[in-house]
Design a protein around this motif. Structure first.
Motif, PDB file in Angstrom:
ATOM      1  N   ARG B 284       0.866  -1.234   0.041  1.00 32.59           N
ATOM      2  CA  ARG B 284      -0.522   0.176   0.043  1.00 32.59           C
ATOM      3  C   ARG B 284       0.517   1.723  -0.106  1.00 32.59           C
ATOM      4  O   ARG B 284       2.029   1.232   0.692  1.00 32.59           O
ATOM      5  CB  ARG B 284      -1.471   0.044   1.862  1.00 32.59           C
ATOM      6  N   GLN B 285       1.017   2.149  -0.630  1.00 28.87           N
ATOM      7  CA  GLN B 285       1.660   3.619  -0.806  1.00 28.87           C
ATOM      8  C   GLN B 285       1.313   4.557   0.260  1.00 28.87           C
ATOM      9  O   GLN B 285      -0.373   5.121   0.079  1.00 28.87           O
ATOM     10  CB  GLN B 285       0.994   4.501  -2.883  1.00 28.87           C
ATOM     11  N   LEU B 286       1.539   4.641   1.272  1.00 35.83           N
ATOM     12  CA  LEU B 286       1.300   5.731   2.137  1.00 35.83           C
ATOM     13  C   LEU B 286       2.151   6.860   1.617  1.00 35.83           C
ATOM     14  O   LEU B 286       2.603   7.376   0.585  1.00 35.83           O
ATOM     15  CB  LEU B 286       2.445   5.562   3.379  1.00 35.83           C
ATOM     16  N   PRO B 287       0.808   8.290   2.174  1.00 34.95           N
ATOM     17  CA  PRO B 287       1.106   9.470   1.916  1.00 34.95           C
ATOM     18  C   PRO B 287       2.127  10.197   1.946  1.00 34.95           C
ATOM     19  O   PRO B 287       2.520   9.651   3.317  1.00 34.95           O
ATOM     20  CB  PRO B 287       0.269  10.003   2.619  1.00 34.95           C
ATOM     21  N   VAL B 288       2.668  11.208   1.630  1.00 33.11           N
ATOM     22  CA  VAL B 288       4.257  11.691   2.058  1.00 33.11           C
ATOM     23  C   VAL B 288       4.396  12.098   3.205  1.00 33.11           C
ATOM     24  O   VAL B 288       5.230  12.199   4.027  1.00 33.11           O
ATOM     25  CB  VAL B 288       4.830  12.406   0.980  1.00 33.11           C
ATOM     26  N   GLU B 289       3.172  12.925   3.458  1.00 37.33           N
ATOM     27  CA  GLU B 289       2.840  13.660   4.789  1.00 37.33           C
ATOM     28  C   GLU B 289       3.727  12.335   5.994  1.00 37.33           C
ATOM     29  O   GLU B 289       4.023  12.945   6.941  1.00 37.33           O
ATOM     30  CB  GLU B 289       1.669  13.943   5.400  1.00 37.33           C
ATOM     31  N   ASP B 290       3.341  11.361   5.536  1.00 36.48           N
ATOM     32  CA  ASP B 290       3.601  10.102   6.600  1.00 36.48           C
ATOM     33  C   ASP B 290       5.192   9.975   7.068  1.00 36.48           C
ATOM     34  O   ASP B 290       5.220  10.426   8.224  1.00 36.48           O
ATOM     35  CB  ASP B 290       3.000   8.993   6.970  1.00 36.48           C
ATOM     36  N   TYR B 291       5.335   9.960   5.878  1.00 39.38           N
ATOM     37  CA  TYR B 291       6.900  10.479   5.802  1.00 39.38           C
ATOM     38  C   TYR B 291       7.653  11.572   6.315  1.00 39.38           C
ATOM     39  O   TYR B 291       8.797  12.165   7.382  1.00 39.38           O
ATOM     40  CB  TYR B 291       7.994   9.979   4.991  1.00 39.38           C
ATOM     41  N   LEU B 292       7.045  12.864   6.038  1.00 42.04           N
ATOM     42  CA  LEU B 292       7.813  14.031   6.308  1.00 42.04           C
ATOM     43  C   LEU B 292       7.159  14.579   7.471  1.00 42.04           C
ATOM     44  O   LEU B 292       8.440  14.949   7.972  1.00 42.04           O
ATOM     45  CB  LEU B 292       7.378  15.222   5.020  1.00 42.04           C
ATOM     46  N   LYS B 293       6.017  14.872   7.835  1.00 44.13           N
ATOM     47  CA  LYS B 293       5.585  14.880   9.092  1.00 44.13           C
ATOM     48  C   LYS B 293       6.973  14.738  10.266  1.00 44.13           C
ATOM     49  O   LYS B 293       7.153  15.988  11.453  1.00 44.13           O
ATOM     50  CB  LYS B 293       4.558  14.992   9.510  1.00 44.13           C
ATOM     51  N   PRO B 294       7.667  13.295  10.626  1.00 38.58           N
ATOM     52  CA  PRO B 294       8.353  13.217  11.916  1.00 38.58           C
ATOM     53  C   PRO B 294       9.616  13.727  11.228  1.00 38.58           C
ATOM     54  O   PRO B 294      10.524  13.990  13.063  1.00 38.58           O
ATOM     55  CB  PRO B 294       7.873  11.897  11.933  1.00 38.58           C
ATOM     56  N   GLN B 295      10.205  14.922  10.605  1.00 37.28           N
ATOM     57  CA  GLN B 295      11.846  14.657  10.392  1.00 37.28           C
ATOM     58  C   GLN B 295      11.319  16.193  10.695  1.00 37.28           C
ATOM     59  O   GLN B 295      10.440  16.979   9.665  1.00 37.28           O
ATOM     60  CB  GLN B 295      12.035  14.354   9.090  1.00 37.28           C
ATOM     61  N   SER B 296      11.800  17.108  11.390  1.00 36.95           N
ATOM     62  CA  SER B 296      12.308  18.576  11.447  1.00 36.95           C
ATOM     63  C   SER B 296      12.716  18.977  10.075  1.00 36.95           C
ATOM     64  O   SER B 296      12.785  20.366   9.539  1.00 36.95           O
ATOM     65  CB  SER B 296      13.067  18.935  12.742  1.00 36.95           C
ATOM     66  N   ARG B 297      13.342  18.106   9.546  1.00 32.20           N
ATOM     67  CA  ARG B 297      14.225  18.882   7.947  1.00 32.20           C
ATOM     68  C   ARG B 297      12.816  19.458   7.036  1.00 32.20           C
ATOM     69  O   ARG B 297      13.297  20.028   6.618  1.00 32.20           O
ATOM     70  CB  ARG B 297      14.522  18.064   7.549  1.00 32.20           C
ATOM     71  N   PHE B 298      11.339  18.791   7.712  1.00 36.59           N
ATOM     72  CA  PHE B 298      10.171  19.331   6.926  1.00 36.59           C
ATOM     73  C   PHE B 298       9.262  19.999   7.485  1.00 36.59           C
ATOM     74  O   PHE B 298       8.505  19.984   7.203  1.00 36.59           O
ATOM     75  CB  PHE B 298       9.837  17.951   5.573  1.00 36.59           C
ATOM     76  N   ALA B 299       9.847  20.758   8.755  1.00 34.89           N
ATOM     77  CA  ALA B 299       9.194  20.694   9.412  1.00 34.89           C
ATOM     78  C   ALA B 299       8.445  21.898   8.810  1.00 34.89           C
ATOM     79  O   ALA B 299       6.821  22.249   9.602  1.00 34.89           O
ATOM     80  CB  ALA B 299       9.270  20.992  10.937  1.00 34.89           C
ATOM     81  N   HIS B 300       9.181  22.368   8.301  1.00 35.27           N
ATOM     82  CA  HIS B 300       8.140  24.032   7.179  1.00 35.27           C
ATOM     83  C   HIS B 300       7.617  23.718   7.039  1.00 35.27           C
ATOM     84  O   HIS B 300       6.273  25.017   6.171  1.00 35.27           O
ATOM     85  CB  HIS B 300       9.404  24.903   7.048  1.00 35.27           C
ATOM     86  N   LEU B 301       6.789  23.416   6.379  1.00 34.28           N
ATOM     87  CA  LEU B 301       5.719  22.568   5.640  1.00 34.28           C
ATOM     88  C   LEU B 301       5.062  22.270   5.830  1.00 34.28           C
ATOM     89  O   LEU B 301       3.694  22.383   5.349  1.00 34.28           O
ATOM     90  CB  LEU B 301       6.300  20.990   4.673  1.00 34.28           C
ATOM     91  N   PHE B 302       4.551  22.228   7.388  1.00 36.19           N
ATOM     92  CA  PHE B 302       3.679  21.809   8.464  1.00 36.19           C
ATOM     93  C   PHE B 302       2.878  22.784   8.972  1.00 36.19           C
ATOM     94  O   PHE B 302       2.334  23.229   9.874  1.00 36.19           O
ATOM     95  CB  PHE B 302       4.249  20.327   8.716  1.00 36.19           C
TER      96      PHE B 302
END
Ligand SMILES: Cc1ncc(C[n+]2csc(CCOP(=O)(O)OP(=O)(O)O)c2C)c(N)n1
Ligand code: SF4
Ligand SMILES: [Mg+2]
Lengths: 417, 335
Positions: B284-302
């Motif tokens: 099952r392909q998970l939505p990319v948010e699942d991967y991005l959210k826990p990483q502070s290097r992507f925090a600005h996206l949220f």
């Protein structure tokens, strides 16, 4: 056996006689004929077992040599000029790791402006990199120095650069005495590495060293080069015994014993200098020559010893420490504890400018007459330089320097557009 | 603290089941003969994906070559944390020369072994993503093109970690690094830049290319073993999360690697002679948010008001991977 061959062919044959195991090279004039000849020999199976690797850059060439040498193979490469600079990081690394790689540098100027002709700027830019640097006076010596280089490198576990003047030597057909395989084999035993990557006895080579021991590592490199000062004459003596001719060593003296003026130089220009000195000697002028064969380690004691009696020393060099003056001159000066103002530097032959007997004679006479400047640029076209300086003074957008000079000279291609 | 549910004794998976597997299928690490090639005591951060990946990869290579292995290492975290003077964690013959030349040093080692007739000794060259995709790229491409007998392993943590987290050409779009800061109008690393080195390696038509992550260590071991069945240039690209640079908990390294794979941002596949031969399918392909959210290097996206547009573009990249590599089977897609 006596042969009439191109310098590059002579060196390639000497390398072949040294039984190299890994040769890697990237083409650059005037080194190309050496590696082409070696490539042909490897492809023909003459050097088996030997690998010839056509790499994608000089940086890779030296890196392949590093890997091969650390795995116990006798490794060789050759380069010049821009190529030497392109591999510079790996050049230092090979020395730092203590890997006995031998490399020919077919000496050539460094750009910009790009220039394929001979001077010593390339090799001298690497003078502090930790390699031994030997300079050949003629093709016989170039051939001989390569054989000595492998012996020295492997004895000391340090890399050796053999410098020969691009085109002037690499492309000149001269008579050379080519040794036999048996002679070379008796002089150069198989490579027995001090460190080797071997699954039977794993070691880590190239670990990180911090302030706690870095000084010691660097000091050891220096101490090894000091050892080389003893080994180089010893292995030159051994060379004479095996091959029946003198070659190599630290310095060559020529008519220095009663000389008032001694001219110091490196490489093939020593031939023209000796001719000039012979002429002047015939007229009773007291002038002699000191050829530096070993530039690194710097043979300070030998230089001091040879120059002791001279009233004036003229260092004629094909290199320039921009903003300072002579590189060789500076090394010579540093060899005296007394008065360095006895040393005159003459920058000559940059980018392949011919060094004629007439011009040499002029500066040597000035030295004898005590009227030579501390720093002279031989046959410099002062008017040309002044024109450029004047243009830059009056005009902000004065344009590319090299193009401007070519226009001033009226070189045809530069007139286009 | 993060919580990862584990179901024990799942049949048909390698989750925990070494004891339940036939001998031949057990991992190299589970065996007593494992070589601990990268031994304990090194200075990697807690949860370092690169240390984990290298340990599994090199032990697997040792097992595959009957312990006849030599390694060349590029400058980078792996090199620095493993060999602080006067100590070394390496139990194998190992050389570090420079940042950008590991592949060429590997070539030299392979050449020396060949002339010495040591056909059974094999060569691994390894480095980080910076040492592979950027500064070492010329040497690597040369090694591929000549088809030298070297296995090159890239430990991809998607930035220059050893120098303090700067962007490399493997840094993903929108990621914050110390040279792609989301300040002013900037939203982190730019879209449309960066290199896909596994595909570039394939374009050289070398015998074997594979990708792997530290989430599937058995898969990594198997790929190293497979790589050692070939002669010539081989390339394995391992995704190795870096807690320090990515900004996730040090216990979440495996999870991040798994999410990278399951969101299809990091496709896991094998290729031989330029053709894809095997793809790790996603159930099952998970939505990319699942991967991005826990990483502070992507925090600005949220951060409010959020960057739905950028997340959509990242999702598009993942979807492109699904298309390109056929990561999701149609039947399962429908479920
Ligand atoms: C020629 C050169 N340039 C720059 C550096 C500085 N440097 C050392 S390690 C490193 C980063 C390594 O990044 P990567 O290859 O991705 O490995 P990582 O540390 O992330 O595992 C850099 C930039 C160097 N050692 N040599
Ligand atoms: S910075 Fe990242 S890659 Fe480097 S040791 Fe720490 S966790 Fe590993
Ligand atoms: Mg990295």
């Amino acid at each position: 056996m006596l042969k009439q061959v191109e310098g590059s062919a002579a060196v390639a044959e000497a390398i072949a006689l040294c039984r190299p195991q890994v040769i890697c090279a990237y083409p650059i004039s005037p080194q190309t004929h050496i590696v082409e000849a070696l490539g042909r020999r490897v492809d023909a199976g003459e050097l088996a077992p030997c690998e010839f690797i056509n790499v994608e850059s000089e940086f890779a060439a030296m890196s392949v040599a590093i890997g091969a040498s650390a795995t116990g193979a006798r490794a060789y490469t050759a380069t010049a000029s821009q190529g030497l600079l392109f591999m510079a990081e790996a050049v230092y690394n090979a020395a730092g790791l203590g890997l006995p790689i031998v490399m020919t540098v077919a000496n050539r100027a460094i750009g910009a402006p790009i220039n394929i002709w001979n001077d010593h700027t390339d090799a001298l830019s690497q003078r502090d990199c930790g390699w031994l640097q030997l300079f050949a006076e003629d093709n016989q010596e170039a051939l001989d120095l390569h054989i000595q280089a492998f012996r020295l490198a492997e004895e000391l576990s340090l890399p050796v650069m053999v410098c020969m003047d691009g085109f002037i030597l690499t492309h000149a057909y001269e008579r050379v005495d080519m040794p036999t395989q048996a002679q070379v084999d008796s002089y150069l035993p198989p490579y027995e590495p001090r460190q080797v990557l071997d699954p039977a006895d794993p070691v880590s080579i190239g670990a990180m060293v911090g302030p706690e021991a870095f000084m010691e590592v660097r000091y050891l490199a220096h101490a090894k080069q000091q050892q080389a000062l003893e080994l180089i004459p010893a292995w030159a003596d051994e060379f004479r015994r095996v091959f029946g001719r003198p070659s190599g060593g630290l310095v060559h003296e020529y008519r220095t014993s009663d000389a008032d003026v001694i001219v110091v130089a490196l490489g093939s220009v020593l031939g023209t200098i000796k001719d000039t000195v012979d002429m002047m000697r015939d007229e009773g002028l007291k002038i002699g020559v000191l050829g530096i064969t070993c530039f690194r380690p710097w043979p300070a004691a030998a230089v001091r010893n040879s120059l002791q009696q001279a009233k004036r020393v003229v260092v004629l060099e094909k290199s320039l420490a921009v903003g300072m003056g002579g590189i060789v001159g500076n090394n010579v000066s540093a060899s005296f504890s007394g008065s360095p103002d006895r040393v005159h530097t003459v920058i000559a032959g940059l980018g392949g400018r011919s060094i004629t007997r007439g011009s040499l004679r002029r500066v040597f006479e000035q030295a004898l007459a005590d009227s030579l400047e501390p720093l002279t640029f031989l046959d410099l076209d002062r008017a040309l330089v002044d024109r450029v300086l004047e243009r830059e003074r009056v005009q902000r957008r004065s344009g590319p320097i090299a193009e401007g000079i070519l226009k001033d000279l009226g070189v045809v291609a530069a007139k286009l557009g | 603290m993060s919580y990862q549910p584990i179901r024990f004794y799942q049949t048909g998976t390698f989750t925990v089941g070494n004891r339940l597997l036939p001998e031949a299928q057990r991992s190299v690490q589970s065996g007593r003969e494992r070589t601990n090639s990268l031994n304990s005591g090194h200075r990697a951060c807690q949860g370092c994906g690169e240390a984990l990946g290298a340990r599994y990869a090199i032990d697997a290579a040792m097992a595959a070559t009957n312990r006849q292995l030599v390694a060349a290492n590029a400058t980078g975290c792996l090199e620095v944390f493993s060999t602080p003077y006067p100590e070394t964690s390496w139990q194998i013959p190992w050389i570090h020369s420079l940042f950008g030349n590991a592949a060429a040093v590997g070539t030299g080692i392979a050449a020396a072994l060949r002339v010495q007739g040591k056909r059974d000794v094999r060569v691994v060259a390894q480095g980080g993503d910076g040492g592979t995709t950027d500064i070492g790229f010329g040497c690597l491409s040369g090694m591929f093109e000549r088809n030298d007998d070297v296995l090159y392993i890239c430990y991809d943590n998607e930035a220059y970690m050893n120098t303090g987290v700067q962007r490399s050409s493997a840094t993903p779009p929108a990621a914050r690094t110390n040279t792609t800061m989301p300040v002013g109008e900037s939203t982190g690393a730019r879209f449309g830049q960066g290199k896909n080195l596994p595909l570039i390696a394939m374009a050289h038509e070398i015998p074997y290319v594979a990708t792997a992550t530290v989430a599937e260590l058995r898969d990594l071991e198997a790929k190293v073993r497979r790589a050692m069945e070939f002669r010539g240039a081989r390339y394995i690209h391992v995704l190795v999360p870096c807690p320090l640079g990515w900004g996730h908990g040090s216990a979440e390294t495996i999870k991040m690697a798994r999410l990278a794979q399951e969101t299809a941002l990091f496709p896991v596949f094998e290729a031989e002679h330029g053709e894809v031969t095997n793809v790790s399918k996603l159930r099952r392909q998970l939505p990319v948010e699942d991967y991005l959210k826990p990483q502070s290097r992507f925090a600005h996206l949220f951060k409010p008001p959020g960057h739905a547009d950028l997340i959509a573009r990242i999702q598009a990249l993942a979807d492109r991977n699904v298309q390109r590599f056929g990561l999701v089977d149609a039947a399962e897609d429908a479920q």
